[in-house]
Every structure is written in structure tokens, then in C-alpha cells.
Design an enzyme around this catalytic site. Structure first.
Site, PDB file in Angstrom:
ATOM      1  N   ASP A 143     -16.732  -4.580  63.655  1.00 53.28           N
ATOM      2  CA  ASP A 143     -16.461  -3.480  62.739  1.00 53.28           C
ATOM      3  C   ASP A 143     -15.704  -2.407  63.530  1.00 53.28           C
ATOM      4  O   ASP A 143     -16.064  -2.124  64.671  1.00 53.28           O
ATOM      5  CB  ASP A 143     -17.776  -2.924  62.199  1.00 53.28           C
ATOM      6  CG  ASP A 143     -17.547  -1.788  61.239  1.00 53.28           C
ATOM      7  OD1 ASP A 143     -16.671  -1.909  60.384  1.00 53.28           O
ATOM      8  OD2 ASP A 143     -18.256  -0.773  61.369  1.00 53.28           O
TER       9      ASP A 143
ATOM     10  N   THR B  98     -15.078   1.066  63.004  1.00 52.74           N
ATOM     11  CA  THR B  98     -15.705   2.371  63.208  1.00 52.74           C
ATOM     12  C   THR B  98     -17.059   2.211  63.893  1.00 52.74           C
ATOM     13  O   THR B  98     -17.914   1.461  63.443  1.00 52.74           O
ATOM     14  CB  THR B  98     -15.897   3.088  61.859  1.00 52.74           C
ATOM     15  OG1 THR B  98     -14.641   3.161  61.202  1.00 52.74           O
ATOM     16  CG2 THR B  98     -16.441   4.486  62.073  1.00 52.74           C
TER      17      THR B  98
ATOM     18  N   ASP C 158     -22.740  -1.115  62.523  1.00 49.45           N
ATOM     19  CA  ASP C 158     -23.716  -0.029  62.586  1.00 49.45           C
ATOM     20  C   ASP C 158     -24.035   0.557  61.226  1.00 49.45           C
ATOM     21  O   ASP C 158     -24.961   1.348  61.099  1.00 49.45           O
ATOM     22  CB  ASP C 158     -23.223   1.089  63.509  1.00 49.45           C
ATOM     23  CG  ASP C 158     -21.935   1.727  63.010  1.00 49.45           C
ATOM     24  OD1 ASP C 158     -21.339   1.199  62.058  1.00 49.45           O
ATOM     25  OD2 ASP C 158     -21.524   2.760  63.582  1.00 49.45           O
TER      26      ASP C 158
END
Length: 753
Positions: free
Chosen positions: A286, A288, A512
Site C-alpha cells: 500500500d 500511503t 495500515d
């Protein structure tokens, strides 16, 4: 509250990250192998002498080592699990306080926000656009809108909105607790390495049963006038057939891995994850929070409508979101709330929608509905502002569009900083042959620009996930050849992982946010950031508590150390099993006394297997994990065992013709067996470092000391007579050792081809 605790109405299910102390002791002590060795130990203690019971001491020492190492790992794992555990917010006596999940009591009012994991069952008391994902329980991917009075189940998590619920079932009565009552995270289940060793042990068992039974009958017949001697020779033949330290060393190697990774603030929630990440050939990242830092800042606001109150609206939208994501936090910092703006209704952000919004009234009383989100979702198709958004995205910037009643008002440009450790970590994966896929909910051009700045291959051709073909085969082909994906929704992340797995890849997923949970759950290895949502930490096998992507190479390194080193020691243990079984068979056929007493094989096994295996199992090892563990081990162990058995029995037969003394015959056979086993150790220890060479030399020197010191000669009943017998033993052993080296090189060439 005190009354509820006193009556047991508390959430007392332990968040177990490891086995209990009692389970650890039982698991290391009461094993099938220890039971076999224990019976043989009792038999030897009954007939004596004590020297022949030394093998029992080795088992006790190994078991203690296993218990101590796993207890150390337990302390590390439990300590880190507490750091990474979810801490729900509970309203008590008019205050909102954070508590441990185990401190929740019946009827507590628990607050909910985006990304929160629901830790007990309950009934919704407040709901503000509350959406809950129950896929981990029901398999249904679509979020469920919850209203006051609806039931929520432990194990689900919030994907949008907020609210509160009243705890109605806690502890072992909660839904998720009932499903997981017997579960323990400290496990070796579904480990390829464990499965391979179990297959080897099954193979060994089938060898031991017939060979051992025949040896028992044979030695009782050959030594019918001396039953104690028959028992000693029989036990000597059976003990080395059992690879007593193999399972132990596997547990120790994993436990040491947990400790080492714990020192790097990496929580391993399931032990196979250490091994699994070493086998991964595709890592899905991912953007970000993984490649870029989670913190952001507003770089620019491009007005599309000159007189629009953009700053005031952005401040009001920020206030309307109870748990803002990183983009909205950056907007809140840049544009504080201005007085006079009122929120009438709101729609919280969700990864599936890719926008948030609210109906606002301004200081003059005018009312409008505002949306803030992905330009291609908020703005109408063909709007000129989409071109400008793409231009910013191509520079690696995140762009949000602000619209009023469907009319474009502004573009908000947000800058992100690359993680300082991202480039080195990506370079490591490239060098190791691990493909990287960047999967993000951001604009594809923006994700591609970030990937290009990190020199990720294939970053020049980013793909908008919404344009991927629907046909499963075409979809899998597109996923296989593409590196960078933008505008990927939560379900699409999961589909991408499944497509890669369908093509035979072992996939790791990092993330996250709550939008990563489904993909983390379905990936072979899920890696969550410690600062991520409680839901992501709950489903991941590995949690990086320091939020450092750079910790992943260390996890890969630990996995490779475990896999590579255990393959080495498995070669040694299985070689011993093969030559022990073959010696038993030829002794039965020849109807001669077994050539060894238990003390002889304890000495040989300790110096060529037990002691060196312990050091080799814990040594650094960067070899790549490969499939075919069982086949490779047997390809070495069988020829090595055959050569060892042939050299030993050949020496024994020669000594029987030369001497009329069983002790002299045994000593010559022991010398031959030790030298061939030392050759096998020397082959397995490669590639040599100073300490590996010193280890092999030390084992040879230790055996020489036993032969040279009178007390040790008597203790181990070893005494070489003359030069002829020992000379022949050395010649046969060296020939067998040389043949082993040649055989191993030929097998290496065949494997390479």
C-alpha cells in the site's frame, strides 16, 4: 463495575500471543520421540553400566534448551503483543477512557470509529452513518449499515462512520471468542517446513519399526548367554534411528527468530510467518504509510470557482469528520474551523466510496451539500478539472476535489514525503528476485509517480484498477504484468491478491488502513503497521510496531536462516537414521553382535550431529528458500547413510577376522563411523567461514582426545589395538568420505541442470 468484575461478567478471554508455560513444558517434554528414548533409557538403567545411559542425558539437556528458548520467546512475544493490542474507548462515569480489551465489563458503553475492531458482542446504542465489515466472520465483503438496536459481533470492524454500542456478551460468551476458544497464535500449523519434517518422521517411523523388531530378535539370539549384553547392543541399534533433536531444533530456531525480531520491534503473531515471508515471491505494498509517510500537508489549493468559501468549507468538513484520515488531518491543520458554519448531516469517508461529505449552512444561513474526495468520483466525467488533477497526480501529488451540489469548486493538492528507508528496502527485494506490486486507492498517475521516484520497475505504466477486465483469465494476466495500480477499492485489493495466488505466487500484503484488511486476511502473509487500525493489526501475521517498512528484510532474513539451517541439520539427523537402519539390517542378516554399545553412538552422534547441529541451526544464513525440502534432504541422507553403513560394517567384518576381542572390533568400527560422519558434517557445513571450519576441526579434535586419554578410553570402552585395524578403518572411511563428496557434487550438478 466492581460488582460485575466480582461476579465474572468481564471480558476475561486472554489475548493469547503464545503458549502458556505449562503448554511449553508439556510440548517439549511429552513427545513421541522422548517416549521412545525414555523406554530405551529405562532398559539400559536396568542392565547398566551408566556410561550406556548417556543418550538419556542428551535428551534431557535438549528438552531443557527447548523449554528455555521458548519461554524467552514467550516473554518477548507477550510483551510486544501488549504494545500492539487494541485499546477500546469506554464511557464510564461521564468520561471516555481507553482500557485494555480484557477490562471491558458487561453493559459497558464502547465508542466506535473508523478502523476500530469490535472486541465484544453488543447492541448499537448510537449510530452516525455507522458501517461495519463482518467479512472475517461471515465471508460477506459488503459493509453492513448499523442502526441503534442492531447487533454487532466481536471480530468485525468499522469501515465508516461512528457510534457506540452496549456490551451484551463478554469473555468466552462473545461470538469471536467461541470460535477461537482453542486457538493459540504461537503455532507451527501450515508451515511447509513443519510439514516436511513431519513427512520425514513418518518415513523414519516406517523404517524403524521393522528394522528395530528384527534387531531385537537378532541380538537376543546372538547373545542368548548374556541377556544384559544383548539388551545393550539392541538399545545401541535403536537409539540412533530416532532423529531426537530435529523437532527440538526446529522449535528452538523459530523461538530464537521471535526473540531476534522482537528486538527489532517486530511482532510475529504466528510463527509460520517467519518462514512464510522467506518464501514470498510477490509483495503487494500500500502506498500511503508504507512507501510514503503517513503524515501529509496541503501543498496548494486550486480554485475552480473564484468566490467560493473554500477555506471555510474545508475547515467545516474537517470538523464534521470524527476520525479524520491522514488527508483530512492535513486539511484540518491548514484550514481551522471558522465560526458560523453548521453541520446538518454528514457522510463519513469510506474507502469504497472514496469521498466524504456534509450538508453545511454558512453564516448567512445559506445551505449546500459539499463533497470532498477522488476527482474522478466527485467530478462529472469530462470535466476540465480532471485533466489538471491528472497533471498534479503525475508529479506524485495526491489530489482531492471539492464540489458543491455537484459543481466543481476547488482542487486540494496534498504532498507526501517518501519514507527514508523505502528505496533500500525495495532494492533488497529486487536483488532477492521478489516482485513488488504497488496497490493504492489514490489516483493511478500519482501512485505511478511515487513508484518512479523509487525506481520500481514497471512504474511508467500505472493502471486504474477500475479498468481491469472482468474475465478471470484476462484479469489475472493484467495483474501479472502490471506493477502499479491506482483507485483500488478494498474488495479489489483482495481480488488482486487472489489473482496472484491463482498464478502460483506466494503473496505478502502490507497495509495500515481498514481498506487493507480484506487483502491482509487473504494474503499468504499479512504485514500491518503498528500505528495502523486495530482491525489490520488483528488479522496480520506480522506487525511492524515501529511502522518501519525497513524491518521486512530482517523478517525475510530470519525465515531464510530457519529454513536453510534446518535443512542442514535435517541432513545430519537423517544420515544417522539411514546408517543406523542399514546397520541393523545387515547385522540381522549376518547374525553377528551389533558392533556398538549405546555409549559409542552417543559419542559419535554428539560430535558429528548434536553439538554441531545446535550451532548450525542458529547461524546466519541468507540462502533463498526453495521448494522440495524433503526431496533434497533424502537425496543427501540416503547416499551418505549408505556409505557410512558400508564403511562401518566393512571395517567391522575386517576387524572380526583380525581380532578375537569384541572391544577391539567395536573400536575400529567406531573410528570408521566417526570419520565418515565427520566427512558428512564437513560437506553440510559449507560454505566455510572461520567458525564453521573451527567447528568441524573441534569435533575431530574432541574425538582424538577421547582416543588419547586413558580415562576416556575406559569410560567409552574404546581402545585401538595395533596399526593394522585402525589403518584399514581410516582407509575405508576416507574412501567412503571421498565418494560422498563426489556423489554430492554430482547431485548438485543434476539439480542445477
Amino acid at each position: 463495575m466492581a460488582e460485575r468484575v466480582a461476579t465474572g461478567r468481564v471480558n476475561d478471554v486472554p489475548a493469547r500471543a503464545s503458549r502458556s508455560v505449562g503448554e511449553i513444558i508439556r510440548a517439549n517434554l511429552f513427545t513421541r520421540i522422548n517416549a521412545i528414548i525414555g523406554v530405551l533409557l529405562i532398559m539400559i538403567l536396568a542392565v547398566g553400566p551408566i556410561q550406556d545411559a548417556l543418550f538419556g542425558g542428551v535428551i534431557i539437556a535438549n528438552t531443557l534448551i527447548g523449554v528455555i528458548q521458548e519461554l524467552r520467546a514467550k516473554r518477548t512475544l507477550d510483551r510486544l503483543a501488549i504494545v500492539g493490542a487494541a485499546r477500546p474507548v469506554v464511557r464510564r462515569d461521564g468520561y471516555a477512557v481507553e482500557v485494555d480489551a480484557s477490562e471491558i465489563v458487561l453493559d459497558d458503553l464502547i465508542e466506535l470509529g473508523q478502523g476500530d475492531k469490535i472486541v465484544v458482542d453488543g447492541v448499537v446504542a448510537e449510530a452516525d452513518q455507522l458501517e461495519v465489515d463482518e467479512s472475517l466472520l461471515t465471508g460477506e465483503a459488503d459493509p453492513v449499515v448499523k442502526q441503534p438496536g442492531d447487533q454487532v459481533l466481536s471480530g468485525s470492524f468499522v469501515v465508516a462512520g461512528g457510534g457506540a454500542f452496549t456490551a451484551t456478551k463478554v469473555g468466552r460468551e462473545a461470538y469471536a471468542a467461541r470460535l477461537a476458544e482453542e486457538a493459540s497464535r504461537f503455532t507451527l500449523v501450515n508451515s511447509q517446513l513443519r510439514n516436511g519434517i513431519d513427512a520425514i518422521l513418518r518415513f523414519v517411523t516406517w523404517l524403524i519399526i521393522p528394522a528395530g523388531a528384527a534387531l531385537v530378535v537378532s541380538q537376543l539370539m546372538v547373545n542368548r548367554d548374556d541377556v544384559p549384553e544383548a539388551v545393550r547392543r539392541m538399545v545401541a541399534g535403536l537409539v540412533p534411528m530416532v532423529p531426537e533433536g530435529l523437532v527440538l531444533l526446529m522449535s528452538v530456531a523459530f523461538a530464537v527468530g521471535v526473540i531476534r525480531l522482537g528486538q527489532r520491534r517486530t511482532l510475529v503473531q504466528e510463527l509460520p510467518a517467519i518462514e512464510g515471508l522467506a518464501r514470498v515471491d510477490v509483495v503487494c505494498l500500500d502506498k500511503t504509510g508504507t512507501l510514503t509517510e503517513a503524515t501529509m500537508e496541503v501543498a496548494e489549493v486550486l480554485r475552480l470557482e473564484a468566490d467560493a468559501p473554500v477555506e471555510a468549507v474545508l475547515g467545516a468538513l474537517g470538523t464534521a469528520e470524527e476520525r479524520p484520515n491522514p488527508s483530512l488531518r492535513a486539511i484540518i491543520e491548514a484550514f481551522p474551523h471558522q465560526p458560523g458554519w453548521t453541520v446538518h448531516s454528514r457522510t463519513p469517508f469510506s474507502s469504497a466510496r472514496k469521498w466524504s461529505g456534509a450538508t453545511l449552512s454558512d453564516p448567512s444561513g445559506g445551505t449546500a451539500t459539499w463533497r470532498l474526495g477522488a476527482p474522478e468520483v466527485v467530478l462529472p466525467a469530462g470535466d476540465p478539472a480532471l485533466v489538471e488533477a491528472d497533471e498534479y497526480g503525475a508529479r506524485g501529488l495526491r489530489v482531492l476535489a471539492l464540489a458543491r451540489d455537484g459543481v466543481p469548486v476547488a482542487l486540494v493538492v496534498i504532498a507526501q514525503r517518501l519514507r527514508a528507508d523505502a528505496r533500500d528496502t525495495l532494492r533488497y527485494f529486487a536483488e532477492q528476485g521478489v516482485a513488488v506490486k504497488v496497490i493504492s486507492g489514490d489516483n493511478a498517475l500519482s501512485v505511478g509517480a511515487v513508484a518512479r521516484s523509487l525506481d520500481i520497475p514497471g512504474a511508467d505504466d500505472p493502471v486504474d484498477a477500475r479498468t481491469l477486465p472482468e474475465d478471470p483469465d484476462a484479469y489475472a494476466d493484467a495483474v501479472e504484468r502490471t506493477t502499479v495500480f491506482g483507485r483500488v477499492g478494498p474488495q479489489q485489493k483482495r481480488d488482486l491478491v487472489k489473482a496472484l495466488q491463482a498464478r502460483g505466487h506466494t503473496v505478502a500484503m502490507t497495509g495500515d488502513g481498514v481498506n487493507d484488511v480484506l487483502a491482509l486476511k487473504d494474503a499468504d502473509i499479512g504485514v500491518a503497521m503498528g500505528a495502523g487500525s486495530p482491525a489490520t493489526r488483528a488479522v496480520a501475521q506480522i506487525v511492524l510496531l515501529d511502522n518501519s517498512f525497513a524491518a521486512l528484510p530482517a523478517v525475510v532474513g530470519e525465515g531464510r536462516r530457519v529454513i536453510g539451517n534446518l535443512e542442514r541439520v535435517a541432513n545430519l539427523f537423517l544420515t544417522k537414521t539411514v546408517y543406523s537402519v542399514l546397520l541393523a539390517i545387515v547385522v540381522v542378516l549376518a547374525q553377528v553382535p551389533y558392533p556398538f554399545l549405546p555409549r559409542h553412538l552417543t559419542l559419535v552422534g554428539s560430535l558429528t550431529i548434536g553439538i554441531p547441529a545446535f550451532f548450525l541451526a542458529l547461524a546466519p544464513n541468507a540462502e533463498r528458500a526453495r521448494a522440495g525440502f524433503v526431496g533434497r534432504v533424502l537425496r543427501f541422507a540416503i547416499p551418505a547413510g549408505v556409505l557410512a553403513a558400508a564403511a562401518t560394517f566393512g571395517t567391522y567384518l575386517y576387524a572380526r577376522g583380525l581380532y578375537d576381542d569384541l572391544a577391539a572390533e567395536t573400536s575400529a568400527a567406531t573410528l570408521a563411523l566417526f570419520l565418515v560422519a565427520l566427512f558428512a558434517l564437513a560437506v553440510i557445513a559449507r560454505p566455510y567461514t572461520w567458525w564453521r571450519a573451527a567447528l568441524v576441526a573441534a569435533m575431530g579434535a574432541a574425538f582424538a582426545i577421547v582416543l588419547a586419554v586413558p580415562f576416556l578410553q575406559d569410560f567409552f570402552q574404546l581402545k585401538l589395538v595395533g596399526w593394522r585395524g585402525p589403518g584399514v578403518a581410516v582407509a575405508i572411511a576416507v574412501s567412503a568420505g571421498a565418494l560422498l563428496v563426489v556423489t554430492e557434487r554430482l547431485l548438485d550438478r543434476l539439480r542445477t541442470r
